[in-house]
Scaffold this motif. Structure first.
Motif, PDB file in Angstrom:
ATOM      1  N   MET A  36       1.014  -1.096   0.049  1.00 38.92           N
ATOM      2  CA  MET A  36      -0.019   0.002  -0.060  1.00 38.92           C
ATOM      3  C   MET A  36       0.966   1.163  -0.027  1.00 38.92           C
ATOM      4  O   MET A  36       0.347   2.501  -0.157  1.00 38.92           O
ATOM      5  N   LYS A  37       2.210   1.063   0.278  1.00 40.82           N
ATOM      6  CA  LYS A  37       3.189   2.342   0.360  1.00 40.82           C
ATOM      7  C   LYS A  37       3.487   2.615  -1.068  1.00 40.82           C
ATOM      8  O   LYS A  37       3.723   3.657  -1.525  1.00 40.82           O
ATOM      9  N   VAL A  38       3.230   1.548  -1.726  1.00 41.41           N
ATOM     10  CA  VAL A  38       3.769   1.467  -3.600  1.00 41.41           C
ATOM     11  C   VAL A  38       2.426   2.143  -4.236  1.00 41.41           C
ATOM     12  O   VAL A  38       2.146   3.112  -5.005  1.00 41.41           O
ATOM     13  N   ASP A  39       1.010   1.467  -3.986  1.00 42.71           N
ATOM     14  CA  ASP A  39      -0.104   1.798  -4.516  1.00 42.71           C
ATOM     15  C   ASP A  39      -1.227   1.611  -3.467  1.00 42.71           C
ATOM     16  O   ASP A  39      -1.805   0.270  -3.502  1.00 42.71           O
ATOM     17  N   SER A  40      -1.976   2.561  -2.863  1.00 40.90           N
ATOM     18  CA  SER A  40      -2.936   2.114  -1.991  1.00 40.90           C
ATOM     19  C   SER A  40      -4.183   1.975  -2.590  1.00 40.90           C
ATOM     20  O   SER A  40      -5.310   1.972  -1.877  1.00 40.90           O
ATOM     21  N   THR A  41      -4.378   2.536  -3.925  1.00 44.90           N
ATOM     22  CA  THR A  41      -5.613   2.535  -4.546  1.00 44.90           C
ATOM     23  C   THR A  41      -5.941   1.045  -5.406  1.00 44.90           C
ATOM     24  O   THR A  41      -7.188   0.900  -5.851  1.00 44.90           O
ATOM     25  N   ASN A  42      -5.070   0.237  -5.413  1.00 47.01           N
ATOM     26  CA  ASN A  42      -5.318  -1.051  -5.853  1.00 47.01           C
ATOM     27  C   ASN A  42      -6.336  -1.889  -5.496  1.00 47.01           C
ATOM     28  O   ASN A  42      -6.424  -2.268  -4.384  1.00 47.01           O
ATOM     29  N   PHE A  43      -7.543  -2.106  -6.315  1.00 45.86           N
ATOM     30  CA  PHE A  43      -8.556  -2.692  -5.771  1.00 45.86           C
ATOM     31  C   PHE A  43      -8.324  -4.175  -5.361  1.00 45.86           C
ATOM     32  O   PHE A  43      -8.834  -4.508  -4.112  1.00 45.86           O
ATOM     33  N   GLU A  44      -7.602  -4.998  -6.066  1.00 43.94           N
ATOM     34  CA  GLU A  44      -7.235  -6.352  -5.695  1.00 43.94           C
ATOM     35  C   GLU A  44      -6.297  -6.409  -4.378  1.00 43.94           C
ATOM     36  O   GLU A  44      -6.759  -7.319  -3.307  1.00 43.94           O
ATOM     37  N   LEU A  45      -5.647  -5.228  -4.072  1.00 44.48           N
ATOM     38  CA  LEU A  45      -4.802  -5.198  -2.790  1.00 44.48           C
ATOM     39  C   LEU A  45      -5.773  -5.077  -1.725  1.00 44.48           C
ATOM     40  O   LEU A  45      -5.369  -5.590  -0.855  1.00 44.48           O
ATOM     41  N   ASN A  46      -6.547  -4.273  -1.843  1.00 42.84           N
ATOM     42  CA  ASN A  46      -7.484  -3.801  -0.845  1.00 42.84           C
ATOM     43  C   ASN A  46      -8.274  -4.828  -0.475  1.00 42.84           C
ATOM     44  O   ASN A  46      -8.460  -5.159   0.791  1.00 42.84           O
ATOM     45  N   ARG A  47      -8.666  -5.402  -1.438  1.00 39.73           N
ATOM     46  CA  ARG A  47      -9.697  -6.775  -1.142  1.00 39.73           C
ATOM     47  C   ARG A  47      -8.968  -7.903  -0.365  1.00 39.73           C
ATOM     48  O   ARG A  47      -9.379  -8.378   0.698  1.00 39.73           O
ATOM     49  N   LEU A  48      -7.672  -8.206  -0.858  1.00 48.91           N
ATOM     50  CA  LEU A  48      -6.737  -9.185  -0.314  1.00 48.91           C
ATOM     51  C   LEU A  48      -6.517  -8.637   1.246  1.00 48.91           C
ATOM     52  O   LEU A  48      -6.344  -9.689   2.276  1.00 48.91           O
ATOM     53  N   TYR A  49      -6.249  -7.283   1.508  1.00 52.70           N
ATOM     54  CA  TYR A  49      -6.027  -6.786   2.876  1.00 52.70           C
ATOM     55  C   TYR A  49      -7.200  -7.165   3.780  1.00 52.70           C
ATOM     56  O   TYR A  49      -7.211  -7.674   4.840  1.00 52.70           O
ATOM     57  N   ILE A  50      -8.324  -6.732   3.112  1.00 56.99           N
ATOM     58  CA  ILE A  50      -9.691  -6.789   4.123  1.00 56.99           C
ATOM     59  C   ILE A  50      -9.815  -8.394   4.414  1.00 56.99           C
ATOM     60  O   ILE A  50     -10.339  -8.804   5.640  1.00 56.99           O
ATOM     61  N   GLU A  51      -9.755  -9.143   3.375  1.00 56.39           N
ATOM     62  CA  GLU A  51      -9.945 -10.804   3.468  1.00 56.39           C
ATOM     63  C   GLU A  51      -9.064 -11.047   4.800  1.00 56.39           C
ATOM     64  O   GLU A  51      -9.403 -11.939   5.367  1.00 56.39           O
TER      65      GLU A  51
END
Length: 472
Positions: free
Chosen positions: A220-235
């Motif tokens: 997220m320090k690289v790209d906090s807006t990536n949808f799949e990244l946020n989804r993986l984090y939440i999961e």
């Protein structure tokens, strides 16, 4: 006479030169039409060129490409074969022919032409990668890693090869190589989070959710807006908080051990008002809950005043601004989703999508976590393939939310009884036309509906009795 033949020869040479220039210009137009996805127009133009010059391999190559893009793979194969017959060393046509055979699921032919391609262009890493993939699809595993590693050997900066080899070494439990390729991939794809996502997804397969959360926070320090990244984090946060004894993984999806539909009455008996009030407060604050808590909150809504399994209306403001694509106004009404009992998943989805579109990532996570948690909680109750493994829902609209989440639309519905339970059977249809029957336990919605009818009849009788007493 001699002068006549010289002039005739010069005229022929001039005509040939002019035609060559015209052909090149027309081919440029055809390429432009293909790039702008005007494939049919390009094909018409190319057919006109073939009537003038039927021996240009490039014309047939380009025509084959246009047919491939319109999913007419048999015609693309025919044109690529014609191009190769005219020029047996036409490597691009050979590569594309292999690609078209693969699209037709003719893997043996695809393999043959990918092999032929790498003989002609031994320095193209993609040729080796595609050959490896084709071999794998045929179950020829012995040579797969050889070609993946060969691709990396000819181009050590090829991200496709690095990404694939990282996956392979993870599966082979060659930890040192896996870490090396992940590290190299991150370094080469600076500003991109693909390798963080790969690392996180692979660690998730080992249920190492604490590690996944760390990876996501770094990414997220690289790209906090990536949808799949946020989804993986939440999961990962959600599953990190979930009791490991309460869940298992079946075919890459989390399932509850005990929360199945045949134990529904026992589950409901263990749900109390605290489950609703406590979890609603936390969700409003933006706290990510455990999968169990999302599911318990979901079920607890049936006990709240105003609950309706069949007659929940969409929020008028959210509906209006969603249709207008006025996300700035829509998010002002985000908190209104909590006024509904039960929460409408479609409203939650619209609110989180609006925040994401506006770049409000923290608010997006807050609402998406609720949407994702409730849906995954329902999906964790079964697999929907038969009555015994039906998904548990408390409203009929949630059946359609699940189908949509799984990439299907409903084409038909039926209600059945089995072993004292009620089930809706929806026939879901994927975009390619494939159909699948999906079972939902609808005990709660039907009980709620019956209760509302009983209550209405009781009120009607009371009114009649009062009227009679008044008449006396």
């Amino acid at each position: 006479m001699k002068t006549y033949f010289i002039l005739l020869l010069l005229n022929c040479l001039l005509a040939t030169s002019v035609f060559s220039q015209t052909l090149k210009q027309q081919l440029d137009v055809a390429y432009e039409l293909r790039e702008t996805k005007k494939y049919n127009e390009a094909i018409v133009l190319l057919d006109s060129l073939i009537t003038l010059d039927s021996v240009s391999a490039e014309v047939y190559y380009l025509k084959g490409s246009c047919y491939h893009h319109t999913n007419l793979y048999d015609l693309s194969v025919m044109n690529y074969q014609t191009a190769i017959a005219m020029d047996s060393l036409y490597s691009s046509a050979i590569y594309n022919l292999a690609n078209s055979y693969e699209s037709l699921s003719k893997m043996d032919s695809a393999e043959m032409y990918f092999r032929r391609y790498i003989e002609l262009d031994s320095g193209d890493a993609y040729g080796y990668m595609r050959l490896g993939n084709t071999l794998r699809s045929q179950g020829k595993e012995d040579s797969v890693m050889y070609f993946y590693e060969k691709a990396y050997a000819v181009d050590s900066a090829n991200l496709y090869a690095i990404y694939t080899l990282a996956q392979e070494y993870f599966v082979l439990e060659e930890v040192e190589k896996y870490n090396t390729f992940i590290k190299k991939g991150k370094a080469l794809s600076e500003g991109d989070v693909d390798f963080y996502l790969l690392e996180g997804a692979l660690e998730s397969e080992n249920n190492n959710y604490e590690k996944v959360v760390e990876i996501c926070e770094e990414a997220m320090k690289v790209d906090s807006t990536n949808f799949e990244l946020n989804r993986l984090y939440i999961e990962s946060v959600m599953l990190q908080k979930t009791d490991p004894k309460a869940i298992c993984k079946i075919e890459y999806r989390t399932k509850f051990v005990d929360y199945n539909n045949e134990k529904l009455q026992d589950i409901l008996a263990g749900i109390n008002e605290d489950d609703h009030a406590k979890n609603l407060k936390l969700m409003k604050e933006g706290t990510i809950l455990s999968l169990e808590d999302y599911f318990r909150f979901y079920l607890s809504q049936k006990n709240k005043s105003g609950f309706s399994a069949y007659f929940s209306q969409a929020n008028a403001n959210i509906d209006k601004y969603w249709e207008e694509e006025n996300y700035e106004e829509l998010v002002k009404h985000g908190e209104e989703v909590f006024n509904n009992t039960p929460l409408r998943l479609s409203d939650l989805y619209r609110v989180c999508s609006a925040h994401y579109s506006l770049g409000n990532i923290e608010e997006f996570r807050k609402y998406y976590a609720i949407y994702f948690g409730i849906l995954e909680g329902m999906l964790a109750t079964g697999n929907g393939t038969e009555p015994e493994s039906a998904y548990i829902v408390i409203t009929v609209s949630d059946e359609y939310a699940i189908l949509n989440y799984l990439g299907m639309n409903s084409s038909s519905q039926a209600l059945v009884k089995n072993n004292g339970h009620s089930y809706d059977i929806l026939t879901g249809q994927y975009s390619d036309g494939e159909e699948k029957k999906v079972y939902f336990n609808v005990d709660v919605p039907l009980t709620s509906l019956n209760s509302s009818f009983t209550s209405s009849k009781g009120k009607s009788k009371k009114k009649k009795n009062k009227k009679k007493r008044k008449n006396k």
